[in-house]
Structures are given as C-alpha cells and as structure tokens.
Design an enzyme around this catalytic site. Structure first.
Site, PDB file in Angstrom:
ATOM      1  N   ASP A  12       0.924  -1.138  -0.040  1.00 32.88           N
ATOM      2  CA  ASP A  12      -0.063  -0.073  -0.177  1.00 32.88           C
ATOM      3  C   ASP A  12       0.870   1.318  -0.018  1.00 32.88           C
ATOM      4  O   ASP A  12       0.956   2.117   1.013  1.00 32.88           O
ATOM      5  CB  ASP A  12      -1.049  -0.051   1.421  1.00 32.88           C
ATOM      6  CG  ASP A  12      -0.383  -0.164   2.513  1.00 32.88           C
ATOM      7  OD1 ASP A  12       0.917  -0.429   2.649  1.00 32.88           O
ATOM      8  OD2 ASP A  12      -0.931   0.430   3.481  1.00 32.88           O
ATOM      9  N   HIS A 243       9.751  -0.724   8.940  1.00 33.99           N
ATOM     10  CA  HIS A 243       8.723  -1.892   9.121  1.00 33.99           C
ATOM     11  C   HIS A 243       9.099  -2.774   7.864  1.00 33.99           C
ATOM     12  O   HIS A 243       9.154  -3.852   8.100  1.00 33.99           O
ATOM     13  CB  HIS A 243       7.462  -1.141   9.494  1.00 33.99           C
ATOM     14  CG  HIS A 243       7.404  -0.236  10.528  1.00 33.99           C
ATOM     15  ND1 HIS A 243       7.732  -0.801  11.687  1.00 33.99           N
ATOM     16  CD2 HIS A 243       6.918   0.918  10.516  1.00 33.99           C
ATOM     17  CE1 HIS A 243       7.486   0.187  12.578  1.00 33.99           C
ATOM     18  NE2 HIS A 243       7.009   1.244  12.014  1.00 33.99           N
TER      19      HIS A 243
END
Length: 326
Positions: A12, A243
């Site tokens: 995303d 991340h």
C-alpha cells in the site's frame, strides 16, 4: 538469472513500502514476479501511482508488472495514514515525476492465484499492507495455502503496544477480518514480522548519509523527513522504523531474525482492541501453531544489508526516473 527466490510484493505504497520495494529490487536476490497494490496507507490509486514511481526511479519499470487490488477492506471503511506518510504517501518526494507506467488489467488476487499455482511451492508472498488482497485470493482459491512457499507478513505486535491504537498495529487494524482469515487459512509457512522487531530496525540521518547514489539518497532523505519527525515526536528517537523493508529482509536472509512458532489470532469484535494480534505464548487455547513469530532481530546486520543493497543499484537514476545510458 537462476537461483533467485520468486516473490510477489503486496503493498500500500507509503514511505516504508517504497523502501521495501527498493531493497527487493536492488538486492539482486529476488525474482519479483509482480507487485500488487491495495488500499491502506493511501488510496489504491495513490498506492499504485507511488509503486510505479519507485519502479521508474530504480529504472525497472519495464521489468516488473503492477496489479491493482482491493480499494477498501473486506467489510470496513478505509483508514488512511497521511499523518505519517504525507498526503501522497511518500512524503512529497517524486511529486514532479512524470509516470508512463500503468497497472496491468488483471486483478491483484487473480495474479497472485495464477502465479502461485503456476510455480507451486516456489513463490514467497511478501505482504507489507493490509491483507485484503490475499484474503480475496483465498476466497477464490482456498487451496492456495498448499502451493505458496511462504507468506511473510509485516503486521501485528505481540509483546508491545500498537502504532494506530494502544493494542493494534496499523496493517492488522485496517482489515482485521482479512488478517484473521489469512492466519486461519492453514499456510504451512507463515512468518509474522511485527512491531516487536521492526521497531528495532531504525533508519537515521547518519544511515541515510551512507547512501552513495545521489538520487537514491535524496529520495530517501526527502520521503522519510516527516516520518522521522513524527517518530521523534512519538518515541524520542531521531530515526524512523524500517517496518516493511524488514519483511523483505526476512525473505533475503532469515538469519536476521529469531522466529518462534505460536498460535496467533486477530481480534475483530472489540470496542477497544480491534486489530490486536493475540499470540498464545503459553498454549492456553490448545491450538496448533499457525505462524512463525519474529521476536528478536539483528538490526545492525539488517541495516548494513539495506544500505549496501541500495548502494548497489546498477545505474545512476535521474530525478525524472530515466537513466543516463538510455
């Protein structure tokens, strides 16, 4: 080139997804069959545009196809994260880049199904976004679980606090129904790369200064600037967490992390705790383990890999995404 691990990236594309794509491409170790996009940090349209921009920056836009997926979670409303990633998802970097690349016509979940079945036992799915696309693929093709080599999920937190609510990590919170379905599907090899380890893989200004290719360094510095400011405001550390790149790192070298197998589920019916990843450390539920949970990380080794990979980009990209020798 033979011997490279076949992967599909599901993104995303916000700031750290973009860095994950950059690591995957520059590592030279992965055969990226395609990239699937989904609504998450930003809208599906923006995530797809950002993905195309990153591929153009790296000079591989003609080599890696992009497939649009779900434009919203399975049953919930969208939850964007513009505070961290900026209104365009990548901190305003590449705002002036002209993009000619377009997404393919095939839907993301159909592409995932087709590739995993065509290369049974060979494809690793690296999921750095809400798990909507994979959940939709499983709905169409439940036997997918028996054909994927591994699913690596950047998501969840099992020993700490969340980053969107007190208990939930963002990807799990946005579409907990999808996460619950994926965890329960029965993938023989599913690895959860959560905040427990990604919060220890930090990128600082000093690290960015080690990037030797000017256009890459400038992009990373600009795209992460607000992200690093937000991280300092929240955590008192002058850096930002890698991340999503760490999920790619686990695909590249499992030695970066310590993984232990547990039963993990996701809360979907709580006023306070929706999206919480619940790890049964003491086998209280008496259910078989369904995930390998990353609990420790060799952050210096991973960071060295990240910087070395980005420094190994074959050509000097120009700011418009073209290359000097074209």
């Amino acid at each position: 080139m033979t011997g490279r691990k076949k992967v599909i990236l599901d993104v995303d594309t916000g700031v750290d997804d973009a860095l994950a794509i950059m690591l995957a491409v520059t590592s030279g170790q992965l055969d990226i069959l395609g990239i699937t996009t989904v609504s998450g940090n930003v809208s599906l349209d923006q995530a797809t545009l950002n993905t195309c921009k990153i591929l153009e920056l790296l000079g591989v836009s003609g080599q890696i196809p992009v497939f649009r997926g779900a434009d919203k979670p399975l049953v919930r409303d969208t939850v964007f994260e513009h505070r961290v990633h900026g209104s365009d998802g990548i901190g305003g970097a590449l705002a002036d880049m002209a993009v000619t690349k377009r997404a393919e016509a095939e839907r993301a979940e159909d592409f995932i199904i087709r590739q995993v079945l065509a290369h049974s036992g060979e494809v690793t799915l690296i999921m750095t976004a809400p798990l909507t696309n994979l959940a939709r693929a499983l709905h169409k093709c439940p036997e997918l679980t028996q054909h994927a080599a591994e699913v690596i999920v950047m998501g969840g937190v099992v020993q700490g606090f969340g980053n969107i609510t007190p208990t939930a990590e963002y990807n799990m919170y946005v579409d907990p129904e999808a996460a619950k379905l994926v965890l329960a599907a029965g993938f023989p090899q599913l690895t959860l790369v959560g905040l427990d380890v990604t919060r220890r893989a930090l990128l600082s200004a000093e690290d960015i200064a080690k990037l030797r290719i000017p256009a890459v360094r400038e992009y990373v510095e600009r795209s992460t600037a607000d992200y690093r400011t937000r991280y300092f405001e929240r955590n008192g550390v002058q850096a930002c967490a890698l991340h999503d790149p760490l999920a790619v790192g686990v695909a590249l070298n499992r030695e970066f992390v310590n993984v232990q197998k547990y039963y993990v589920d996701v809360e979907t019916r709580s006023e306070l705790c929706d999206g919480q990843t619940v790890c049964d450390f003491q086998n209280r539920l008496d259910k078989p383990a369904n995930a390998g949970v990353c609990l420790e990380v060799d952050a210096p080794a991973f960071l060295e890999c990240f910087i070395n990979s980005l420094n190994s980009l074959n050509q000097e990209p120009k700011k418009d995404g073209s290359h000097e020798n074209e």
